[in-house]
Design a protein around this motif. Structure first.
Motif, short mmCIF file in Angstrom:
data_model
loop_
_atom_site.label_atom_id
_atom_site.label_comp_id
_atom_site.label_asym_id
_atom_site.label_seq_id
_atom_site.Cartn_x
_atom_site.Cartn_y
_atom_site.Cartn_z
N TRP A 110 -7.15 5.33 8.55
CA TRP A 110 -8.46 4.97 9.09
C TRP A 110 -9.13 3.90 8.23
CZ3 TRP A 110 -9.25 5.41 13.82
CH2 TRP A 110 -8.87 6.54 14.55
N LEU A 111 -8.92 3.94 6.91
CA LEU A 111 -9.50 2.91 6.05
C LEU A 111 -8.88 1.54 6.32
CD1 LEU A 111 -9.81 4.92 2.72
CD2 LEU A 111 -11.69 4.01 4.10
N ILE A 112 -7.57 1.50 6.53
CA ILE A 112 -6.91 0.24 6.86
C ILE A 112 -7.40 -0.26 8.21
CG2 ILE A 112 -4.69 -0.83 7.41
CD1 ILE A 112 -3.47 0.99 5.25
N ASP A 154 -6.57 -9.32 10.81
CA ASP A 154 -7.37 -8.28 11.45
C ASP A 154 -6.52 -7.49 12.45
OD1 ASP A 154 -9.76 -8.95 10.11
OD2 ASP A 154 -10.13 -10.57 11.54
N VAL A 155 -5.68 -8.20 13.18
CA VAL A 155 -4.78 -7.52 14.13
C VAL A 155 -3.81 -6.62 13.37
CG1 VAL A 155 -2.99 -7.86 15.89
CG2 VAL A 155 -5.00 -9.34 15.85
N ILE A 160 -1.51 -1.55 11.97
CA ILE A 160 -0.94 -0.75 10.88
C ILE A 160 -1.80 0.48 10.61
CG2 ILE A 160 -0.44 -0.76 8.40
CD1 ILE A 160 0.39 -3.73 8.77
N GLY A 161 -3.11 0.32 10.68
CA GLY A 161 -3.99 1.47 10.49
C GLY A 161 -3.75 2.55 11.53
N ALA A 166 -1.39 7.76 13.14
CA ALA A 166 -0.46 8.53 13.98
C ALA A 166 0.54 9.29 13.12
CB ALA A 166 0.27 7.59 14.94
N VAL A 167 1.09 8.64 12.10
CA VAL A 167 2.01 9.34 11.19
C VAL A 167 1.29 10.47 10.48
CG1 VAL A 167 3.39 9.08 9.09
CG2 VAL A 167 3.54 7.36 10.89
N GLY A 168 0.04 10.25 10.09
CA GLY A 168 -0.74 11.31 9.44
C GLY A 168 -0.94 12.50 10.36
#
Length: 185
Positions: A110-112, A154-155, A160-161, A166-168
């Motif tokens: 979420w930070l990314i 930004d994209v 990546i975020g 999703a992995v988290g």
């Protein structure tokens, strides 16, 4: 070397890297606090923000507001490094497949992800606020500006975020299922 020792070694390197990031960002915040009170020469905030063509010497209020908006993404970076440090510390002490590690990973995602919208908003509001504070009393009509740019980084941050989030989420569910199975047996 056993797998557990490898995990601890890699986690230690992760702690060092994130700790280095924390130290660098705290140094940046310290340098900008010195700049704010006029003690750092050679740094031009107006040029960094991209408003040097329409502003003169920035007042204390313009410097403070400009730094606030300019350092927003760096504040997210500091938060990211602190969460990463906690994640790697947890890997060393509690193991990899824990609920805490999964939640830290999700928070990192979420930070990314937040880097893109925070960057856009802080750039727009920063240029607007600094040019207005520097030029709103002038009679020239077009000396207040706003700047918004969306680029490929930004994209990447958004994509990546979301992938890390999703992995988290998958990691959280895997830990919960593992805990249920261990409790059942």
């Amino acid at each position: 070397m056993t797998q557990n020792n490898k995990i601890q070694r890699f986690a230690f390197f992760g702690m060092i890297a994130s700790g280095f990031g924390i130290a660098v960002l705290l140094s940046l915040f310290t340098a900008m606090a010195i700049y704010l009170v006029g003690g750092l020469q050679g740094f031009d905030l107006a040029q960094e923000i991209g408003v040097s063509a329409v502003t003169g010497e920035l007042s204390f209020a313009a410097r403070a507001v400009g730094l606030f908006f300019w350092l927003m993404t760096d504040l997210l970076g500091l938060w990211f490094c602190c969460v990463a440090f906690a994640l790697f510390r947890g890997f060393r002490s509690g193991g990899v497949f824990t609920l805490s590690a999964a939640l830290h990973l999700r928070k990192i995602g979420w930070l990314i992800f937040a880097l893109a919208p925070v960057s856009l908003i802080s750039e727009a509001l920063g240029t607007l606020a600094v040019t207005c504070l520097s030029n709103c009393g002038n009679e020239i009509a077009n000396d207040v500006q706003i700047s918004v740019s969306f680029d490929d980084t930004d994209v990447y941050a958004l994509v990546i975020g979301v992938l890390i989030v999703a992995v988290g989420h998958i990691f959280v569910e895997a830990v919960r299922i593992s805990d249920e199975n261990n409790a059942f047996v």
